[in-house]
Design a protein around this motif. Structure first.
Motif, PDB file in Angstrom:
ATOM      1  N   ILE A  80      -7.101   6.608   9.189  1.00  0.00           N
ATOM      2  CA  ILE A  80      -7.423   5.740   8.069  1.00  0.00           C
ATOM      3  C   ILE A  80      -6.389   4.623   7.961  1.00  0.00           C
ATOM      4  N   SER A  81      -6.861   3.457   7.576  1.00  0.00           N
ATOM      5  CA  SER A  81      -5.995   2.323   7.310  1.00  0.00           C
ATOM      6  C   SER A  81      -6.627   1.539   6.159  1.00  0.00           C
ATOM      7  N   CYS A  82      -5.939   1.486   5.017  1.00  0.00           N
ATOM      8  CA  CYS A  82      -6.463   0.787   3.846  1.00  0.00           C
ATOM      9  C   CYS A  82      -5.657  -0.484   3.611  1.00  0.00           C
ATOM     10  N   HIS A  83      -6.368  -1.526   3.153  1.00  0.00           N
ATOM     11  CA  HIS A  83      -5.728  -2.832   2.997  1.00  0.00           C
ATOM     12  C   HIS A  83      -6.248  -3.564   1.769  1.00  0.00           C
ATOM     13  N   GLN A  84      -5.412  -4.439   1.265  1.00  0.00           N
ATOM     14  CA  GLN A  84      -5.838  -5.351   0.219  1.00  0.00           C
ATOM     15  C   GLN A  84      -6.651  -6.446   0.895  1.00  0.00           C
ATOM     16  N   THR A 129      -6.907  11.001   4.347  1.00  0.00           N
ATOM     17  CA  THR A 129      -8.179  11.487   4.877  1.00  0.00           C
ATOM     18  C   THR A 129      -7.952  12.811   5.600  1.00  0.00           C
ATOM     19  N   TYR A 130      -8.903  13.720   5.433  1.00  0.00           N
ATOM     20  CA  TYR A 130      -8.875  15.028   6.076  1.00  0.00           C
ATOM     21  C   TYR A 130     -10.295  15.573   6.082  1.00  0.00           C
ATOM     22  N   GLN A 140      -5.411  18.642  10.195  1.00  0.00           N
ATOM     23  CA  GLN A 140      -5.285  17.288  10.722  1.00  0.00           C
ATOM     24  C   GLN A 140      -5.610  16.296   9.617  1.00  0.00           C
ATOM     25  N   ASN A 141      -4.765  15.261   9.495  1.00  0.00           N
ATOM     26  CA  ASN A 141      -4.951  14.308   8.418  1.00  0.00           C
ATOM     27  C   ASN A 141      -4.353  12.972   8.815  1.00  0.00           C
ATOM     28  N   SER A 142      -4.626  11.965   8.003  1.00  0.00           N
ATOM     29  CA  SER A 142      -4.058  10.643   8.202  1.00  0.00           C
ATOM     30  C   SER A 142      -3.833  10.045   6.823  1.00  0.00           C
ATOM     31  N   VAL A 143      -2.758   9.279   6.684  1.00  0.00           N
ATOM     32  CA  VAL A 143      -2.411   8.717   5.377  1.00  0.00           C
ATOM     33  C   VAL A 143      -2.071   7.240   5.536  1.00  0.00           C
ATOM     34  N   THR A 144      -2.341   6.478   4.500  1.00  0.00           N
ATOM     35  CA  THR A 144      -2.025   5.048   4.468  1.00  0.00           C
ATOM     36  C   THR A 144      -1.692   4.666   3.030  1.00  0.00           C
TER      37      THR A 144
END
Length: 157
Positions: A80-84, A129-130, A140-144
């Motif tokens: 995951i990659s979150c952006h303005q 996200t997981y 397993q997860n990903s963080v932003t």
């Protein structure tokens, strides 16, 4: 009659709570002679409670016969990659931690989830996200993180 009831229940479970994602693109990872190829898909999710923030999620999508019929179970890995993407604003106060999206990864009981957390001290929005299953999830997860301008206070419930 019993099988048709199971299919109706599965359709209701599969369709309920589906996140509304916009498919951005995909790449094939494994060629399949019958059915669609295995692939990695990239989808965009706009945060429904935070205007100006979009999360991009990449995840594996299983192909083959089962994948083509919607019966395959996709892998738990996601990034995951979150952006303005515009001015950040809030219509209502946010919960400190809240699930903002979920999407089925199998016909029964496996979901990809995205949770938003508020880091008040740093004035940032954290997205995790997981995947989980009814019986057993995956670690397993990903963080932003999306930093919010200090002039904008993140409203908390």
């Amino acid at each position: 009659m019993h099988a048709s009831k199971l299919l109706i229940i599965a359709a209701l479970l599969f369709g309920s709570g589906m996140a509304h994602a916009q498919k951005i693109g995909s790449v094939d990872t494994v060629f399949k002679f019958i059915g669609p190829d295995h692939k990695i898909v990239v989808e965009a999710y706009d945060d429904p409670k935070v205007k100006g923030v979009t999360c991009y999620v990449s995840r594996a999508k299983t192909g083959g016969i089962k994948g083509g019929l919607g019966l395959a179970e996709d892998k738990a890995e996601a990034s995951i990659s979150c952006h303005q993407v515009g001015p950040i604003s809030f219509d209502k106060p946010l919960k400190q931690q809240e699930e903002v999206f979920n999407q089925s990864l199998s016909i029964l009981f496996k979901k990809l989830r995205i949770v938003r957390m508020v880091d008040v001290q740093r004035n940032a929005l954290i997205y995790l996200t997981y995947s989980d299953k009814l019986i057993e999830g995956s670690p397993q997860n990903s963080v932003t993180a999306v930093p919010v301008d200090r002039q904008i206070s993140i409203p908390i419930k």
